[in-house]
Design a protein around this motif. Structure first.
Motif, short mmCIF file in Angstrom:
data_model
loop_
_atom_site.label_atom_id
_atom_site.label_comp_id
_atom_site.label_asym_id
_atom_site.label_seq_id
_atom_site.Cartn_x
_atom_site.Cartn_y
_atom_site.Cartn_z
N ILE A 18 -39.46 -3.88 -37.98
CA ILE A 18 -38.47 -2.95 -37.42
C ILE A 18 -37.31 -3.72 -36.81
CG2 ILE A 18 -38.10 -1.14 -35.69
CD1 ILE A 18 -41.01 -0.35 -36.00
N MET A 36 -41.42 5.76 -33.76
CA MET A 36 -42.58 5.14 -34.40
C MET A 36 -43.75 6.12 -34.33
SD MET A 36 -42.14 1.41 -32.54
CE MET A 36 -43.69 0.80 -33.20
N PRO A 42 -41.09 3.93 -39.93
CA PRO A 42 -40.28 3.85 -38.70
C PRO A 42 -38.86 4.37 -38.97
CG PRO A 42 -40.58 1.68 -39.67
CD PRO A 42 -41.47 2.60 -40.44
N ILE A 58 -46.15 2.99 -40.06
CA ILE A 58 -46.59 2.49 -38.76
C ILE A 58 -48.11 2.55 -38.67
CG2 ILE A 58 -46.53 2.90 -36.27
CD1 ILE A 58 -43.98 1.73 -37.31
N ASP A 62 -49.28 -1.73 -34.89
CA ASP A 62 -47.86 -1.73 -34.51
C ASP A 62 -47.65 -1.01 -33.18
OD1 ASP A 62 -47.20 -3.07 -36.87
OD2 ASP A 62 -46.98 -1.18 -37.99
N LEU A 63 -48.33 0.12 -33.01
CA LEU A 63 -48.20 0.85 -31.75
C LEU A 63 -48.73 0.03 -30.58
CD1 LEU A 63 -49.26 4.45 -32.89
CD2 LEU A 63 -46.95 3.62 -32.42
#
Length: 557
Positions: A18, A36, A42, A58, A62-63
């Protein structure tokens, strides 16, 4: 305007797939937020469009990568990055696990309140309205800085989600010398508002997102203690607050009033009508329609009253052009906004006079009112005889037939010289006449007159006839200084206006006299002018010529 956004600090918390596209993006400086959502691509949102960043959805990894790099989420699912204005909001599933993030860019824009700066400096409470994302919090932050740094006031910010002054214990420099009080839980914001007033002696309280009835009541309590309030609320226009029972107290509150049969019949309305309950908490309201186009209601009470009567208010529209200059116009429309119009007895008054009411409402808009005479005409100058004795001038002044009369002789040039050949403005020494009434007439009519307390610098003495006849001392002083005396019968506004116009040779003997209604209206508001015009119509066209009584329209005080 100077813009500070610390965008790189926000990009550091997002994954590489990102961050890389955004670092090279041409519109990165206009980025609004990054979205997200688990299992989705994204997304980057800009003012005019939104676009996907890459082709990899996502994942939970990633979170978690982003969550580990921000502060703790509060009960309202908001977090931030320390020493920045960015806001990270979480979306959770039923079990409380984060499945989506909204990373909103926070910017400090210096100079964004140039359109309303003079209103901020008045010390009156200001309410900012507008849709989400239009820049309310940014404007609020700049107002706090201007009040604290430029005006050197004691400013306390109630920051429920650390969005105004940023995350962390040290506030962002964008708020200047203003102090910030954090709120542990959003539902406790009203308690922190009262605590700020009781413990920290502020001159200004800044509140973002007033959204509950308790917060509205706390704001009223603060305003009644003499503290200036600056706050925001969601809602595009004033009508939204009028119809919102939770927030209507910010603009005075709305209550239903039951009218008697006679009153309802006289108004031509239903028996139950809506009226404003109390003075507004916020005296000024600003509708932020766009970033460079704001609508300003300078008197919230008048706006609310007009809306409840079915009339359209006449607010200011302030815009900023390409050169950064502020332009102020009026958004006027004679037709009612919510329906309604002239009351029943007002319409019958015009029908009794043999006239037909036009489609626009109100006596001033009906075209039926006789226009006031034009007092700005210039008469031809004539010679002023210096050989005239002071006694002759004094006698002519008492009789009203001399050089100050409307005859064809003895006039002086209104735009060039005064009665003694002096340049305008005309200096007048008032004797036994209330000074504030003379100032009101001069200001309302825009006359080139200056009041003086020194008879030596006066061009003429304006006095009451009853006082002048008994004051031989005044006559001797005026005679010794060669200053003529002009007398009037009483100190009423029409008499003063007539005398000043005569002194300036601005009266036309062929034009009938009409009282300038602005002289009788303390604030010259539309309601006052409307009531005075209606009363004048009734007296001149029905009561005097026909000897019939007239019932005037009811009006709120």
């Amino acid at each position: 305007m100077q813009i500070t956004d610390d965008l790189n600090r926000l990009l550091e918390i997002v994954p590489d797939q990102i961050r890389r596209p955004l670092l090279q993006h041409q519109q990165r400086n206009n980025l609004i937020e990054i979205v997200m959502d688990l299992g989705r691509l994204p997304e980057a949102r800009f003012p005019s469009h939104a676009e996907y960043l890459g082709e990899i959805p996502i994942s939970r990894k990633d979170l978690n990568y982003s969550i580990e790099r921000v502060g703790d989420f509060s009960s309202d699912n908001r977090a931030g990055i320390e020493q920045t204005l960015h806001r990270i909001s979480a979306i959770r599933n039923r079990t409380g696990e984060v499945i989506g993030l909204t990373c909103r860019v926070g910017r400090a824009v210096f100079g964004t309140i140039g359109m309303i700066r003079e209103l901020v400096e008045t010390g009156r409470s200001i309410l900012m309205l507008g849709r989400p994302g239009v820049g309310k919090t940014t404007a609020l932050r700049e107002i706090a800085r201007v009040l604290a740094d430029d005006l050197e006031k004691r400013v306390v910010i109630i920051d429920s989600s650390n969005e105004i002054a940023g995350d962390g214990d040290v506030p962002h420099p964008a708020i200047g010398r203003a102090r910030r009080m954090q709120v542990a839980r959003p539902e406790q914001q009203h308690q922190v508002m009262i605590e700020a007033v009781e413990n920290h002696m502020p001159e200004v309280i800044v509140i973002d997102e007033i959204g509950t009835e308790l917060e509205a009541l706390a704001a009223r309590t603060i305003a009644e203690r003499g503290v200036q309030l600056v706050g925001t609320a969601h809602g595009n226009q004033m009508e939204n607050l009028v119809k919102n029972p939770t927030l209507s107290d910010l603009i005075g509150g709305i209550q239903a009033v039951t009218l008697g049969d006679d009153e309802a019949r006289r108004r031509g309305s239903q028996k139950t009508v809506l009226e404003r309950k109390a003075p507004p908490t916020f005296e000024i309201a600003v509708e932020m329609l766009e970033r460079q186009r704001w609508v300003v209601h300078e008197q919230v009470a008048d706006t609310v009253d007009a809306l409840l009567r079915g009339q359209k208010p006449n607010p200011q529209v302030r815009t900023v052009d390409e050169n950064g200059e502020v332009k102020i116009t009026r958004e006027y429309n004679g037709t009612p906004r919510l329906g309604g119009g002239v009351s029943q007895n007002a319409g019958s008054l015009l029908r009794q006079s043999g006239e037909v009411l036009t489609s626009r409402s109100g006596f001033r808009d009906s075209g039926y009112i006789v226009p006031l005479p034009n007092t700005g005409q210039v008469n031809q100058p004539v010679e002023f005889s210096e050989a005239k004795s002071f006694e002759e001038l004094l006698d002519e002044s008492f009789s009203g037939n001399g050089m100050f009369s409307n005859g064809n002789s003895g006039r002086w040039e209104a735009q060039a010289t005064g009665p003694n050949g002096e340049d305008l403005p005309l200096h007048i020494y008032p004797y036994a006449i209330p000074r504030h009434q003379m100032e009101q007439v001069i200001s309302t009519l825009g006359l080139p007159v200056v009041l003086t307390k020194d008879i030596d610098s006066a061009d003429v003495v304006l006095a009451l006839r009853t006082h002048t006849r008994k004051q031989s001392k005044l006559r001797h002083i005026a005679k010794a200084r060669h200053v003529p005396i002009h007398v009037i019968k009483n100190s009423g506004l029409p008499q003063i206006a007539k005398a000043l116009r005569r002194l300036l040779d601005m009266e036309d003997p062929n034009t009938p006299e009409f009282a300038d209604l602005n002289l009788f209206a303390a604030s010259a508001s539309e309601d006052e002018m409307e009531a005075l015009e209606e009363a004048r119509l009734a007296v001149e066209q029905i009561v005097i010529p026909k000897g019939q009584p007239v019932e005037l329209s009811p009006r709120s005080p």
